[in-house]
Design an enzyme around this catalytic site. Structure first.
Site, short mmCIF file in Angstrom:
data_model
loop_
_atom_site.label_atom_id
_atom_site.label_comp_id
_atom_site.label_asym_id
_atom_site.label_seq_id
_atom_site.Cartn_x
_atom_site.Cartn_y
_atom_site.Cartn_z
CB CYS A 177 -0.91 0.00 1.23
SG CYS A 177 -2.01 1.42 1.26
CB CYS A 237 -1.37 3.96 8.01
SG CYS A 237 -2.42 4.61 6.69
CB CYS A 297 -0.87 -0.12 8.29
SG CYS A 297 -1.74 -1.33 7.27
CB CYS A 309 -15.92 -6.61 6.62
SG CYS A 309 -15.02 -5.08 6.35
CB CYS A 319 -18.80 -4.46 5.27
SG CYS A 319 -17.74 -3.11 5.83
CB CYS A 376 -18.47 0.68 9.01
SG CYS A 376 -17.40 -0.14 10.21
NE ARG A 429 -17.79 -4.81 13.85
CZ ARG A 429 -18.06 -4.05 12.78
NH1 ARG A 429 -17.12 -3.29 12.27
NH2 ARG A 429 -19.25 -4.07 12.24
N1 SAM Z 1 -6.63 0.68 3.00
C1 SAM Z 1 -7.93 0.98 3.43
C2 SAM Z 1 -7.99 2.10 4.45
O1 SAM Z 1 -7.02 2.38 5.10
O2 SAM Z 1 -9.07 2.65 4.60
C3 SAM Z 1 -8.66 -0.24 3.99
C4 SAM Z 1 -7.92 -1.25 4.81
S1 SAM Z 1 -7.20 -0.62 6.33
C5 SAM Z 1 -6.16 -1.93 6.83
C6 SAM Z 1 -8.60 -0.65 7.46
C7 SAM Z 1 -8.41 -0.15 8.86
O3 SAM Z 1 -7.77 -1.14 9.65
C8 SAM Z 1 -7.56 1.09 9.09
O4 SAM Z 1 -8.24 2.27 8.84
C9 SAM Z 1 -7.23 0.95 10.57
O5 SAM Z 1 -8.17 1.66 11.35
C10 SAM Z 1 -7.31 -0.55 10.83
N2 SAM Z 1 -5.99 -1.09 11.18
C11 SAM Z 1 -4.95 -1.29 10.32
N3 SAM Z 1 -3.88 -1.79 10.97
C12 SAM Z 1 -4.23 -1.92 12.26
C13 SAM Z 1 -3.54 -2.37 13.43
N4 SAM Z 1 -2.28 -2.79 13.37
N5 SAM Z 1 -4.20 -2.38 14.61
C14 SAM Z 1 -5.49 -1.96 14.66
N6 SAM Z 1 -6.19 -1.51 13.59
C15 SAM Z 1 -5.57 -1.48 12.41
C1 DTB Z 2 -11.58 -1.92 11.54
O1 DTB Z 2 -11.94 -0.93 12.20
N1 DTB Z 2 -10.75 -2.85 11.96
C2 DTB Z 2 -10.52 -3.86 10.95
C3 DTB Z 2 -11.48 -3.42 9.83
N2 DTB Z 2 -12.01 -2.18 10.31
C4 DTB Z 2 -11.07 -3.37 8.44
C5 DTB Z 2 -9.11 -4.06 10.61
C6 DTB Z 2 -8.25 -4.44 11.80
C7 DTB Z 2 -6.88 -4.73 11.30
C8 DTB Z 2 -5.98 -5.22 12.36
C9 DTB Z 2 -4.61 -5.44 11.88
C10 DTB Z 2 -4.46 -6.48 10.81
O2 DTB Z 2 -5.02 -7.59 10.93
O3 DTB Z 2 -3.71 -6.21 9.86
FE1 SF4 Z 3 -2.80 1.27 3.37
FE2 SF4 Z 3 -2.77 0.13 5.78
FE3 SF4 Z 3 -3.07 2.75 5.56
FE4 SF4 Z 3 -5.08 1.12 4.75
S1 SF4 Z 3 -4.32 1.38 6.83
S2 SF4 Z 3 -4.27 2.93 3.69
S3 SF4 Z 3 -3.86 -0.60 4.00
S4 SF4 Z 3 -1.25 1.57 4.95
#
Ligand code: SAM
Ligand code: DTB
Ligand code: SF4
Length: 317
Positions: free
Chosen positions: A54, A58, A61, A98, A129, A189, A261
């Protein structure tokens, strides 16, 4: 029944957070009971349909290309594979499926490939979702036409803390996508993550931004950061348990009709902590062994938890 509010001031929200814990929980639980059956919890399953690489930065992530997290990138899954996983989730009792993609935003071409996934999951009788990053207004309308029920798009943290966490987009970009989703009449959401170096004022500010949207999000996921080795936030101190529960309680009070949630981070929470979150107003979880790239409690463990607490799985729509 009280009117839904979207005119919260930061001072009011901070005052909620500053209440004695038992007073805050009593207020939240009372409001919870006025709006929901307190023993019903909705269950959603997650599937990462496109993994890693990606372009966003973030800091929490595993899927950002900016950090070496050891995650192997995978291209967009085939529709059949997605539908097999959806069927498995349904068999285990999930009522919503989702699908997440590690995109900054979908191209129109990639969105076309996601549409049969949405249609297939819907045809199985589950709510749909997706979380695909930023959308244009036209893309939101396309998703609505495809029959999408919910779009997940988290604001993640407060406006004030945002640039400490993500620099490749800004807070307003997130709000713009949420507006496009709401204009298209898709359920929103949107929530955030605790453990991003924020303080109690940031948590209050984040909830204020959610509650003061034109309409409250239908679903508010509150995640505890799952620390990912290799990311800048790998070693950030987590919130205390009471701080996490307070945030759930404040969300319940401010958005009384939204489904809150208890999202990522449950593998680090024991039975009592999760029970307290449900008491404070959480009424949804992610269900199934995997979140997107990290572990979630297995379904057996969650079944035992629900049995011990007398909780029923419900659809809540
Ligand atoms: N890339 C898209 C975005 O950022 O909207 C969709 C996928 S992204 C992984 C979805 C959400 O997962 C992020 O907005 C974040 O709130 C959550 N998330 C990602 N990594 C996480 C982590 N290590 N711990 C908790 N929540 C996480
Ligand atoms: C949200 O609020 N939490 C989910 C979903 N929306 C997409 C993602 C959690 C991701 C946790 C870290 C991972 O598994 O990579
Ligand atoms: Fe990309 Fe992860 Fe950020 Fe979603 S949360 S935009 S997957 S870096």
């Amino acid at each position: 029944m009280k009117e839904l509010r979207n005119d919260w001031t930061l001072t009011e929200v901070e005052a909620l957070f500053a209440l004695p814990f038992n007073d805050l929980l009593f207020q939240a639980h009372t409001i919870h009971r006025e709006n929901f059956d307190p023993n019903q919890v909705q269950v959603s399953s997650l599937l990462n349909i496109k993994t890693g690489a990606c372009p966003e930065d973030c800091s929490y992530c595993s899927q950002s290309s900016k950090y070496d997290t050891g995650l192997e990138r995978e291209k967009l899954m085939e529709v059949d594979t997605v539908l097999e996983q959806a069927q498995e989730a349904k068999n285990k009792g999930a009522t919503r499926f989702c699908m997440g993609a590690a995109w900054r935003n979908p191209t129109d071409k990639s969105l076309d490939k996601v549409i049969p996934m949405i249609q297939g999951v819907k045809a199985m009788g589950m709510e749909t979702c997706v979380t695909l990053g930023m959308l244009t207004q036209a893309q939101a309308f396309t998703l609505k036409e495809a029959g999408l029920d919910y779009y997940n798009h988290n604001i993640d943290t407060s406006k004030e803390n945002y640039s400490n966490v993500i620099t490749t987009r800004n807070f307003q970009d997130r709000l713009d996508t949420l507006e496009s989703v709401q204009n298209a009449d898709i359920h929103v959401c949107s929530g955030g993550i605790l453990g991003l170096g924020e303080g109690q004022t940031d948590r209050a500010s984040m909830l204020r931004s959610l509650a003061n949207l034109a309409q409250h999000p239908d679903s508010v996921p509150l995640n505890l950061l799952v620390p990912i080795p290799g990311t800048p936030f790998e070693k950030v101190a987590p919130p205390t348990e009471s701080e996490f529960v307070r945030t759930i309680a404040a969300a319940r009070i401010m958005m009384p009709k939204s489904v809150v949630r208890l999202s990522a981070g449950r593998t680090e929470m024991g039975e009592a902590m999760q029970a307290l979150c449900f008491f404070a107003g959480a009424n949804s979880i992610f269900y199934g062994e995997q979140l997107l790239t990290t572990d979630n409690p297995d379904t057996n463990t969650d079944q035992i938890l629900f049995e011990r607490l007398g909780i029923n799985q419900a659809s809540l729509v």
